[in-house]
Design an enzyme around this catalytic site. Structure first.
Site, PDB file in Angstrom:
ATOM      1  N   HIS A 212       0.828  -1.209   0.000  1.00 46.72           N
ATOM      2  CA  HIS A 212       0.000   0.000   0.000  1.00 46.72           C
ATOM      3  C   HIS A 212       0.857   1.252   0.000  1.00 46.72           C
ATOM      4  O   HIS A 212       0.511   2.256  -0.638  1.00 46.72           O
ATOM      5  CB  HIS A 212      -0.946  -0.005   1.207  1.00 46.72           C
ATOM      6  N   CYS A 213       1.982   1.205   0.678  1.00 52.09           N
ATOM      7  CA  CYS A 213       2.881   2.358   0.766  1.00 52.09           C
ATOM      8  C   CYS A 213       3.509   2.723  -0.578  1.00 52.09           C
ATOM      9  O   CYS A 213       3.850   3.885  -0.810  1.00 52.09           O
ATOM     10  CB  CYS A 213       4.011   2.084   1.757  1.00 52.09           C
ATOM     11  N   ILE A 214       3.699   1.736  -1.445  1.00 45.95           N
ATOM     12  CA  ILE A 214       4.425   1.971  -2.702  1.00 45.95           C
ATOM     13  C   ILE A 214       3.491   2.104  -3.897  1.00 45.95           C
ATOM     14  O   ILE A 214       3.949   2.107  -5.039  1.00 45.95           O
ATOM     15  CB  ILE A 214       5.462   0.863  -2.966  1.00 45.95           C
TER      16      ILE A 214
END
EC number: 3.5.3.12
Length: 366
Positions: free
Chosen positions: A356-358
């Site tokens: 989700h962060c990337i």
């Protein structure tokens, strides 16, 4: 041409941020390369990013943003159906430095361009400088010809909140009230800012996240909306788990909450890994002044919650852990009509984030 919208907010203009479970046009990513964050010159994590991009592209087109020096390498490693564009950056966390898109009922697309300061600026940020990251959202909006709202007076990252697209925002006190972001604003001020820029009516506050040293507790490692009125939350009964207290507190709070429509939240449990993922002393990670060091024995933030919902698929982190299969099963139960795809992202976790962060989704506007 993409213009800056001055003097109004998305809410005033009739725009809302849709839930991640709504239709999407594409996913943005940023190619990793920092040797002071990624081990072994970022070569192992580039393979992981490639695998994530391949998994996503089965459901949604992917655009990979990449620096000048890494363009040819990224183009060679990525499949032909992944678009590769040269965009300067400081690191690869597009969820946090990229645009948060909003849509209206006329089929129009705009975006929020939050001020980005590397998760805390000069107070407790993870690296300096971050100037190129702070330009990523604007550049993406230019590429897509999307008008945007710039919040010069407000620091925020896309991983620090989730929305249900129906007036509810989920976030954490640990992150949004941290000293390094908006110390000039009260909790009420921050709530009002979120409501105006996401078109929300109600803010649901969790307490702590599970990564105080990385992002000051982003919510996307702890909980998310899986449908209107439904959330997923990490859960463990192992008191030795480093995530135990935060997980228990979040689960209890969510079970007592209602959303903006007045619905009692249905809370789905999502397991935690059985074993900690840790930095190993043999990892070759450069030491650079001004960057948070990654040292032998550091516990990484390995959460199955950091998945991406994208059209007919859900891309879920895997760690080679005995609970990997259980996590996939639980996510499948949350999304019975979507295909669940597991990708080993332990190399991404070593650098402080996950799927989700990337990634950052661009919703379908029409």
């Amino acid at each position: 041409m993409a213009k800056r919208i001055i003097g109004t907010t998305p809410k005033e203009d009739g725009f809302r941020m849709p839930g991640e479970f709504e239709a999407q046009d594409q996913i943005f990513m940023i190619w990793p390369e920092r040797p002071d964050n990624w081990r072994d010159g970022a070569k192992p994590v580039q393979i992981a990013f490639t695998n994530v991009a391949k998994a996503i592209s089965r459901f949604t087109p992917v655009t990979m943003l990449v620096s000048q020096s890494q363009y040819q390498n990224a183009r060679y490693q990525l499949p032909a159906d992944v678009r590769v564009l040269e965009v300067s950056n400081n690191d690869s966390w597009v969820r946090d430095c990229g645009p948060s898109f909003v849509i209206n009922d006329k089929g129009e697309l705009r975006a929020n361009d939050w001020t980005f300061n590397a998760w805390g600026g000069l107070v407790d940020g993870l690296y300096f400088p971050w100037d190129q990251d702070d330009l990523v959202a604007q550049k993406v909006c230019e590429l897509e010809r999307v008008d945007s709202y710039r919040t010069d007076d407000f620091v925020l990252e896309g991983g620090s909140f989730h929305v249900d697209g129906q007036g509810t925002v989920l976030t954490t006190e640990m992150c949004l009230l941290s000293e390094g972001r908006n110390p000039h604003m009260s909790k009420e001020d921050i709530e009002n800012k979120l409501k105006e820029h996401l078109n929300a009516e109600k803010i649901l506050w969790l307490g702590d996240g599970i990564d105080p040293e990385e992002t000051n507790g982003h919510v996307d490692d702890v909980a998310c909306f899986v449908a209107p009125g439904e959330v997923a939350c990490i859960y463990t009964e192992d008191e030795k788990s480093p995530f135990y207290e935060a997980a228990q507190d979040a689960y209890k709070r969510l079970n007592q909450m209602t959303d903006a429509k007045g619905r009692q939240l249905k809370v789905h449990k999502l397991t935690c890994p059985a074993k900690n993922v840790t930095i190993k002393k043999q990892f070759r990670i450069d030491t650079v002044e001004g960057t948070m060091p990654r040292e032998d024995g550091d516990i990484c933030i390995a959460s199955y919650m950091n998945f991406l919902i994208t059209n007919k698929g859900v891309i879920v982190p895997q760690y080679g852990d005995e609970n990997d299969a259980l996590a996939l099963k639980q996510v499948q139960e949350m999304f019975p009509d979507r295909e669940i795809v597991g990708v080993n992202t332990v190399e991404v976790v070593y650098g402080g984030g996950n799927i989700h962060c990337i990634t950052q989704q661009q919703p379908k506007a029409k």
